[in-house]
Scaffold this motif. Structure first.
Motif, mmCIF file in Angstrom:
data_model
loop_
_atom_site.group_PDB
_atom_site.id
_atom_site.type_symbol
_atom_site.label_atom_id
_atom_site.label_comp_id
_atom_site.label_asym_id
_atom_site.label_seq_id
_atom_site.Cartn_x
_atom_site.Cartn_y
_atom_site.Cartn_z
ATOM 1 N N CYS A 1 0.835 -1.204 0.000
ATOM 2 C CA CYS A 1 0.000 0.000 0.000
ATOM 3 C C CYS A 1 0.869 1.254 0.000
ATOM 4 C CB CYS A 1 -0.921 -0.009 1.220
ATOM 5 S SG CYS A 1 -1.905 1.500 1.394
ATOM 6 N N GLN A 2 0.488 2.266 -0.773
ATOM 7 C CA GLN A 2 1.273 3.488 -0.907
ATOM 8 C C GLN A 2 0.968 4.516 0.174
ATOM 9 O OE1 GLN A 2 -0.055 4.167 -4.944
ATOM 10 N NE2 GLN A 2 1.925 3.507 -5.802
ATOM 11 N N ASN A 3 -0.098 4.305 0.940
ATOM 12 C CA ASN A 3 -0.505 5.283 1.956
ATOM 13 C C ASN A 3 -0.400 4.768 3.389
ATOM 14 O OD1 ASN A 3 -1.135 7.239 0.053
ATOM 15 N ND2 ASN A 3 -3.241 6.516 -0.185
ATOM 16 N N GLY A 4 -0.700 3.486 3.590
ATOM 17 C CA GLY A 4 -0.758 2.970 4.953
ATOM 18 C C GLY A 4 0.527 2.280 5.364
ATOM 19 N N TYR A 5 0.857 2.396 6.646
ATOM 20 C CA TYR A 5 2.031 1.712 7.173
ATOM 21 C C TYR A 5 1.640 0.413 7.887
ATOM 22 C CZ TYR A 5 4.710 5.945 6.229
ATOM 23 O OH TYR A 5 5.317 7.006 5.609
ATOM 24 N N CYS B 1 -4.819 0.927 2.720
ATOM 25 C CA CYS B 1 -5.860 1.965 2.685
ATOM 26 C C CYS B 1 -7.035 1.582 1.796
ATOM 27 C CB CYS B 1 -5.268 3.296 2.230
ATOM 28 S SG CYS B 1 -4.818 3.347 0.460
ATOM 29 N N CYS C 1 -5.514 3.736 -2.691
ATOM 30 C CA CYS C 1 -4.396 4.172 -3.534
ATOM 31 C C CYS C 1 -4.304 3.319 -4.808
ATOM 32 C CB CYS C 1 -3.085 4.114 -2.749
ATOM 33 S SG CYS C 1 -2.562 2.425 -2.336
#
Length: 321
Positions: free
Chosen positions: A49-53, A57, A60
């Protein structure tokens, strides 16, 4: 989607993700029917995922590609057929993916499902990549147990075990999904695995299992009728039916030895009792061993005449009594 019994393990992985301490090779062992594949993919999606760690999300570009099963940096290898080994060629392809540049400029994830199906040559081909992992490449391996994995593979991974819920929790969860009560023996026949138990009921295996147990128990009592009925029911269900009969024979042995409180066939205990009274202990023990050998034989050699071999096995009950 995570299942309730996966939440504790997932929270531990989230802590590692938050601290950027997730090992480059995660090895997840879990029983069949516990949802290990879903949990492994949930981790893969979160990593990509490019937004969540610590959680994907879902919005994305990477998450959309994953939902469409077209993410260029997510790769999966697994046996081509159940019971077959993962080929050396598949592992070599996996090694090539590991050193490629990410097409989206982020991380790459390689999921190896049923890693316990890695033959010795395939496992050895993977070792160097696991030992010297390329940058930004995450490996996730799943397996039913560590027993069939090379120790050298195991030693290069961060090992995690997903436990199934206890029997009562599994039964409650399945009953909530189906909105109906189920037998305890359905849970026990599936070794407590919630998804396997759910599928067992949904596919009507519980009904066919009940018919097989009745036919088998009837055959084992005088006048020993219905041999071909039992063989036909087994052949129609496949090799899993031999596992059911193995459980049944073990229950008969338990009852004879005073361990009736531990029966798998809790709701079918009357049939267990009848067979335990009719068949000598030595015969039950010998036949339990033979059916396990037959089960392994039919799983390994798929071209055999199942029904004929089952008839031969059933016939030996009468010659031994």
């Amino acid at each position: 989607m995570l299942y309730p019994w996966q939440q504790t393990l997932w929270e531990k992985w989230q802590q590692l993700l938050e601290q950027n301490r997730l090992h480059h090779a995660i090895l997840l062992t879990a029983a069949k029917g516990s949802g290990r594949g879903e949990l492994a993919r949930h981790l893969a999606h979160t990593v990509l995922c490019q937004n969540g760690y610590t959680e994907a999300c879902g919005m994305c570009h990477a998450c959309q590609l994953l939902a469409a099963q077209t993410h260029p940096d997510f790769h999966v290898i697994k046996p081509e057929q159940e019971g077959k080994q993962i080929s050396v060629d598949a592992v070599r392809q996996c090694n090539r993916w590991a050193v490629e540049t990410s097409q989206l400029g982020g991380r790459r994830v390689i999921l190896i499902e049923n890693a316990d199906a890695l033959g010795e040559a395939a496992a050895n081909a993977l070792l160097k990549t696991l030992e010297e992992p390329p940058e930004n490449c995450q490996f996730i391996l799943t397996a039913q147990s560590l027993d069939s994995l090379l120790p050298t593979i195991v030693s290069r991974c961060n090992k995690w075990r997903l436990s199934v819920p206890d029997e009562a929790q599994t039964q409650h969860w399945v009953e909530m999904q189906l909105m109906q009560s189920i037998k305890t023996e359905a849970v026990r026949l599936n070794c407590g695995a919630p998804l396997a138990t759910l599928q067992f009921i949904e596919q009507g295996q519980d009904i066919r299992h009940g018919k097989l147990v009745e036919a088998f128990a009837t055959y084992l009592q005088p006048p020993h009728t219905g041999l071909y009925d039992v063989a036909g029911l087994c052949a129609g269900e496949g090799t899993i039916s031999l596992q059911w009969l193995s459980f049944f024979l073990l229950d008969c042995i338990k009852l004879q030895q005073g361990a009736g409180q531990c029966l798998v066939h809790r709701e079918s205990a009357s049939w267990v009792q009848k067979v335990a009274q009719a068949v000598p202990a030595a015969t039950l023990i010998r036949q339990a061993r033979q059916i396990n050998k037959l089960h392994q034989q039919l799983q390994k050699h798929t071209g055999l005449n199942d029904e004929l071999l089952i008839v031969e096995w059933l016939s030996t009950f009468l010659t031994e009594n």
